[in-house]
Design a protein around this motif. Structure first.
Motif, PDB file in Angstrom:
ATOM      1  N   GLU A   1      -0.254   6.000   8.739  1.00 48.35           N
ATOM      2  CA  GLU A   1      -0.769   5.163   9.857  1.00 48.35           C
ATOM      3  C   GLU A   1      -2.103   5.816  10.683  1.00 48.35           C
ATOM      4  O   GLU A   1      -1.520   6.289  11.689  1.00 48.35           O
ATOM      5  CB  GLU A   1       0.467   4.572  10.688  1.00 48.35           C
ATOM      6  CG  GLU A   1       1.536   3.821   9.850  1.00 48.35           C
ATOM      7  CD  GLU A   1       2.663   3.316  10.569  1.00 48.35           C
ATOM      8  OE1 GLU A   1       2.369   3.042  11.742  1.00 48.35           O
ATOM      9  OE2 GLU A   1       3.804   3.448  10.094  1.00 48.35           O
TER      10      GLU A   1
ATOM     11  N   THR B   1       0.062   4.231   1.039  1.00 46.94           N
ATOM     12  CA  THR B   1      -0.401   4.730   2.221  1.00 46.94           C
ATOM     13  C   THR B   1      -1.440   3.922   2.977  1.00 46.94           C
ATOM     14  O   THR B   1      -2.380   3.234   2.191  1.00 46.94           O
ATOM     15  CB  THR B   1      -0.620   6.235   2.086  1.00 46.94           C
ATOM     16  OG1 THR B   1      -1.017   6.850   3.265  1.00 46.94           O
ATOM     17  CG2 THR B   1      -1.828   6.098   1.090  1.00 46.94           C
ATOM     18  N   LEU B   2      -1.794   4.324   4.333  1.00 45.33           N
ATOM     19  CA  LEU B   2      -2.925   3.815   4.592  1.00 45.33           C
ATOM     20  C   LEU B   2      -3.904   4.860   5.014  1.00 45.33           C
ATOM     21  O   LEU B   2      -4.902   4.782   5.965  1.00 45.33           O
ATOM     22  CB  LEU B   2      -2.677   2.656   5.769  1.00 45.33           C
ATOM     23  CG  LEU B   2      -2.121   1.600   5.636  1.00 45.33           C
ATOM     24  CD1 LEU B   2      -1.868   0.648   6.839  1.00 45.33           C
ATOM     25  CD2 LEU B   2      -2.764   0.700   4.274  1.00 45.33           C
TER      26      LEU B   2
ATOM     27  N   SER C   1      -8.739   5.784   0.673  1.00 42.70           N
ATOM     28  CA  SER C   1      -9.238   4.422   0.701  1.00 42.70           C
ATOM     29  C   SER C   1      -9.935   4.001  -0.546  1.00 42.70           C
ATOM     30  O   SER C   1     -10.190   2.747  -0.648  1.00 42.70           O
ATOM     31  CB  SER C   1     -10.129   4.029   1.997  1.00 42.70           C
ATOM     32  OG  SER C   1     -11.101   4.776   1.861  1.00 42.70           O
TER      33      SER C   1
ATOM     34  N   TRP D   1       4.763  -1.663  10.716  1.00 36.63           N
ATOM     35  CA  TRP D   1       4.751  -1.689   9.398  1.00 36.63           C
ATOM     36  C   TRP D   1       6.311  -1.288   9.161  1.00 36.63           C
ATOM     37  O   TRP D   1       6.933  -0.332   9.333  1.00 36.63           O
ATOM     38  CB  TRP D   1       4.160  -0.424   8.753  1.00 36.63           C
ATOM     39  CG  TRP D   1       4.008  -0.400   7.450  1.00 36.63           C
ATOM     40  CD1 TRP D   1       4.303  -1.141   6.358  1.00 36.63           C
ATOM     41  CD2 TRP D   1       3.038   0.389   6.519  1.00 36.63           C
ATOM     42  NE1 TRP D   1       3.987  -0.911   5.240  1.00 36.63           N
ATOM     43  CE2 TRP D   1       3.174   0.078   5.196  1.00 36.63           C
ATOM     44  CE3 TRP D   1       2.252   1.553   7.025  1.00 36.63           C
ATOM     45  CZ2 TRP D   1       2.594   1.015   4.070  1.00 36.63           C
ATOM     46  CZ3 TRP D   1       1.463   2.282   5.859  1.00 36.63           C
ATOM     47  CH2 TRP D   1       1.583   1.841   4.664  1.00 36.63           C
TER      48      TRP D   1
ATOM     49  N   THR E   1      -4.875   0.852  -1.094  1.00 34.40           N
ATOM     50  CA  THR E   1      -4.997   1.285   0.189  1.00 34.40           C
ATOM     51  C   THR E   1      -6.317   0.636   0.646  1.00 34.40           C
ATOM     52  O   THR E   1      -6.273   0.067   1.916  1.00 34.40           O
ATOM     53  CB  THR E   1      -5.279   2.754   0.210  1.00 34.40           C
ATOM     54  OG1 THR E   1      -3.806   3.370  -0.408  1.00 34.40           O
ATOM     55  CG2 THR E   1      -5.470   3.216   1.585  1.00 34.40           C
TER      56      THR E   1
ATOM     57  N   PRO F   1       0.955  -1.011   0.109  1.00 32.84           N
ATOM     58  CA  PRO F   1       0.028  -0.042  -0.018  1.00 32.84           C
ATOM     59  C   PRO F   1       1.047   1.194  -0.012  1.00 32.84           C
ATOM     60  O   PRO F   1       1.604   1.319   0.676  1.00 32.84           O
ATOM     61  CB  PRO F   1      -0.704  -0.188   1.456  1.00 32.84           C
ATOM     62  CG  PRO F   1      -0.826  -1.586   1.678  1.00 32.84           C
ATOM     63  CD  PRO F   1       0.648  -2.155   1.150  1.00 32.84           C
TER      64      PRO F   1
ATOM     65  N   VAL G   1      -6.832  -2.913   2.467  1.00 38.36           N
ATOM     66  CA  VAL G   1      -6.055  -3.323   3.727  1.00 38.36           C
ATOM     67  C   VAL G   1      -6.880  -2.185   4.912  1.00 38.36           C
ATOM     68  O   VAL G   1      -7.139  -2.939   5.812  1.00 38.36           O
ATOM     69  CB  VAL G   1      -4.822  -2.654   3.913  1.00 38.36           C
ATOM     70  CG1 VAL G   1      -4.141  -2.929   5.489  1.00 38.36           C
ATOM     71  CG2 VAL G   1      -3.919  -3.481   2.959  1.00 38.36           C
ATOM     72  N   VAL G   2      -7.210  -1.159   4.752  1.00 41.56           N
ATOM     73  CA  VAL G   2      -7.895  -0.110   5.655  1.00 41.56           C
ATOM     74  C   VAL G   2      -9.208  -0.178   5.904  1.00 41.56           C
ATOM     75  O   VAL G   2      -9.621  -0.254   7.037  1.00 41.56           O
ATOM     76  CB  VAL G   2      -7.181   1.299   5.371  1.00 41.56           C
ATOM     77  CG1 VAL G   2      -7.937   1.907   4.101  1.00 41.56           C
ATOM     78  CG2 VAL G   2      -7.295   2.142   6.537  1.00 41.56           C
TER      79      VAL G   2
END
Length: 528
Positions: A195, A56-57, A62, A207, A67, A54, A70-71
Motif C-alpha cells: 500500500e 499488490t499496489l 505498475s 483495503w 496493478t 490487484p 489502480v495505482v
C-alpha cells in the motif's frame, strides 16, 4: 495560483469539470455529483469492478496490468506522462527535461507538491524512486520491462533538479522515466510495499483484502481535485457478472467485458494496446524442437478465434505489438492455419526421436481477457488434433505470474503460457527487452546473436529505428519462435450513464480516475 496553461492536459480538463460542477450546485440547491434517481449508494463514490484483485499496489510493479490499472496516476504519479492518443510526452511532476550530455538527461521537478502523508516532494524523492525501481535488488517488473536491467547514475544538485546518467546514449530515456511512479524517499528498499504513499489525486483509504479497495481524495493534491470524492474497487472474475453489475446499477465502471457478457448499450468498445499470445517454454522437450513450435503456430486458428470467440473485437496478430507502436511491421503476414502441415511437422519430429507424446502444460490466468477459458479449450483441441498431449491449468494472478516472470519455478516441465502484452509506451524497445532478449524478464528463449540485433536497433532513432525493429519482428519467428501470436485485442468497458469517461488505448493498463466526471458536468475543453 498557477496559470491554467501551465497545468498538464488532464489537470486542465479536471479544472474545467470542477468549475462546472461548482456552478451546477450554485444554481440548483441540493445538486449532487450523480443523477437524482440514485439509491442505495453514495453518489460521491465512483464504483469500479475489476476482473481480478490487484496482487499488490507496489508502484514498481505498475507495468503489470492488474496493478497499474489502480495505482498509476491515481495513487502515485510519474515525472512525465504519455498522452495515449497522440503519444506525446507531457509534464507532470517534472516541468521540463533536456538531454544535457550524450549519456545524460536533466529534469526540472515541480514546486509545491506534497505526498499524501504531507511530506514535500523534491528531486531527491524522484532520484530515490528511480534508484529503488531500477538499481535495487527488489526485482521490480518495471526494471526489466522498461530499463532492461541497466544501471542509472542519479544526482540532485538541488531540490528542483534531477540528473540521470546512462551507460550508453539513450534517445528515449524520458519515455522510460514516464514508467517510474514516484514514492517518498525512505520507502523500503528491501521489501516491496503493498500500500504505497504517492502524490496522486487519490490515496488509499482502506483495503479489505479479498473484498474491496477504497480510495479517497488526496486533500493536499497539487492539482485540481478530482470530481469524485472516493473510489471503490471490487472484483469479479466472470465477465457476465461484471456486466450485470453495470446493467443493475451496482457499479459505474466494469473492465474487461466480452461481447456476449450482456452489457448492451452500456458497453463501450475501444481499441486498446493489448496483444494476446502463447509463449512457448522452448528450453524443454518437445518444445525445444523448432518443428514442434512451428506446428503449434500452424495449429492456432487466429481468425476463427477472433470471429467466433471475440465476436470481431480484435484483429488476428502476426507480432506482439499493434499498429501505432514504433517498430510495427505492417507487411508481416499472419501465420497460416494449416492442420495438415502441423501434423506432418509433428510426425517428422517424432520420427527423429523428439518426445512429442510428453505432456505439455497449457497455463492460463483466470479472467486475463474475455473468453480466455473458451480460448484455452479451443487451443487444447487444436493441439490434440495435431498429435500433442496438452493439459489445461487455470491459475489466479499470483500463481500464473510465477510462470510468466523470471526466475521461473524449477522443474516445470514443458508449458505453453497465455500472455497479454500491452505496449503502453508506444516503442518496440519495451517489448523486445521484455520478451525477446534471451534473458528478458518475460522471455523463455533467445540467442546471443538475436540479442545483439536488438541492442543495435535500440541505439537508432527516427526511420532507422522503425525499420530495424520491423525487421526484428519478421526475423524472430525464423530465428527464435518462442511465441504463437493470437490477436490484437479490442476492449469493452462497461460504463454507467451517470459517468462521463472516454476510454483510450491505455485504459486497460492505466485508468485515470481524475478523467471520470459526473454525467453532464463537462464543459468545452480548454485550449491547449
Amino acid at each position: 495560483m498557477r496559470p491554467t496553461a501551465q497545468l498538464p492536459r488532464r489537470a486542465r480538463r479536471a479544472l474545467t469539470v470542477a468549475a462546472a460542477a461548482t456552478a451546477c450546485c450554485a444554481i440548483a440547491a441540493g445538486c449532487t455529483v450523480a443523477n437524482s434517481g440514485h439509491g442505495g449508494y453514495d453518489a460521491d463514490t465512483l464504483r469500479i469492478v475489476l476482473s481480478q484483485e490487484p496482487p499488490t499496489l507496489e508502484p514498481c510493479e505498475s507495468s503489470l496490468t492488474s496493478t497499474g490499472i489502480v495505482v498509476r496516476s491515481n495513487i502515485t504519479e510519474p515525472l512525465i506522462e504519455r498522452d495515449p492518443n497522440s503519444g506525446d510526452l507531457q509534464p507532470l511532476l517534472a516541468t521540463e527535461w533536456r538531454q544535457s550530455a550524450p549519456n545524460q538527461w536533466t529534469f526540472k521537478v515541480r514546486d509545491g507538491v506534497t505526498f499524501s502523508n504531507g511530506a514535500p516532494f523534491t528531486a531527491r524523492d524522484a532520484a530515490f524512486s528511480i534508484d529503488r525501481a531500477v538499481n535495487s535488488d527488489l526485482n521490480c517488473n518495471l526494471d526489466g520491462y522498461v530499463f532492461g536491467d541497466e544501471k542509472l547514475e542519479l544526482d540532485t544538485p538541488d531540490d528542483n533538479t534531477l540528473v540521470v546518467g546512462t551507460e550508453t546514449p539513450d534517445p528515449i530515456l524520458p519515455l522510460r522515466i514516464s514508467f517510474v511512479e514516484v514514492v517518498p524517499a525512505g520507502t523500503s528498499m528491501q521489501e516491496k510495499v503493498r500500500e504505497p504513499v504517492g502524490t496522486g489525486p487519490y490515496a488509499i483509504d482502506d483495503w479489505e483484502y479479498g473484498q474491496k479497495l477504497l480510495l479517497k481524495r488526496n486533500a493536499g493534491y497539487w492539482g485540481p481535485q478530482p470530481a469524485f470524492a472516493r473510489a471503490e474497487y471490487q472484483w469479479r472474475s466472470e465477465g457476465s457478472v461484471r456486466a450485470a453489475m453495470i446493467t443493475n446499477d451496482e457499479t459505474d465502471i466494469a473492465v474487461s467485458l466480452g461481447p456476449e457478457d450482456g452489457a448492451g448499450d452500456l458497453g463501450v468498445p475501444f481499441q486498446n494496446n493489448e496483444t494476446t499470445a502463447l509463449r512457448m517454454q522452448a528450453g524443454e522437450a518437445p518444445l525445444n524442437d523448432m518443428r514442434v513450435r512451428q506446428a503449434i503456430n500452424y495449429a492456432v486458428n487466429r481468425e476463427g478465434i477472433v470471429k467466433a470467440l471475440f465476436r470481431g473485437l480484435g484483429d488476428p496478430a502476426s507480432q506482439l505489438i499493434p499498429s501505432g507502436v514504433v517498430g510495427y511491421n505492417g507487411d508481416l503476414p499472419l501465420w497460416p492455419h494449416d492442420i495438415d502441415k502441423a501434423k506432418q511437422l509433428i510426425a517428422d519430429a517424432k520420427a527423429d526421436g523428439v518426445p512429442v507424446d510428453r505432456q505439455i502444460r497449457l497455463i492460463g490466468r483466470t479472467a486475463q481477457f474475455p473468453k480466455i477459458a473458451e480460448t484455452i479449450e479451443v487451443l487444447q483441441s487444436e493441439f490434440a488434433e495435431i498429435g500433442l498431449n496438452v493439459k489445461i491449468e487455470m491459475m489466479d494472478t499470483s500463481n500464473q505470474l510465477l510462470y510468466q516472470l523470471r526466475p521461473f519455478p524449477p522443474e516445470t516441465g514443458p508449458y505453453l503460457l497465455t500472455i497479454m502484452h500491452g505496449n503502453q509506451a508506444g516503442d518496440a524497445a519495451f517489448t523486445l527487452d521484455q520478451y525477446m532478449l534471451s534473458d528478458g524478464p518475460q522471455a523463455a528463449y533467445g540467442t546471443p546473436e538475436f540479442d545483439k540485433k536488438i541492442r543495435a536497433a535500440e541505439e537508432l532513432t527516427g526511420r532507422q529505428r522503425q525499420d530495424a525493429f520491423a525487421k526484428l519482428f519478421a526475423e524472430e519467428p525464423e530465428e527464435i519462435m518462442q511465441m504463437a501470436y493470437i490477436a490484437h485485442m479490442k476492449g469493452i468497458l462497461g460504463k454507467s450513464p451517470r459517468v462521463d469517461y472516454t476510454p483510450n488505448s491505455a485504459t486497460g493498463d492505466e485508468m485515470r480516475l481524475a478523467e471520470m466526471t459526473p454525467a453532464g458536468s463537462t464543459t468545452p475543453t480548454v485550449a491547449q
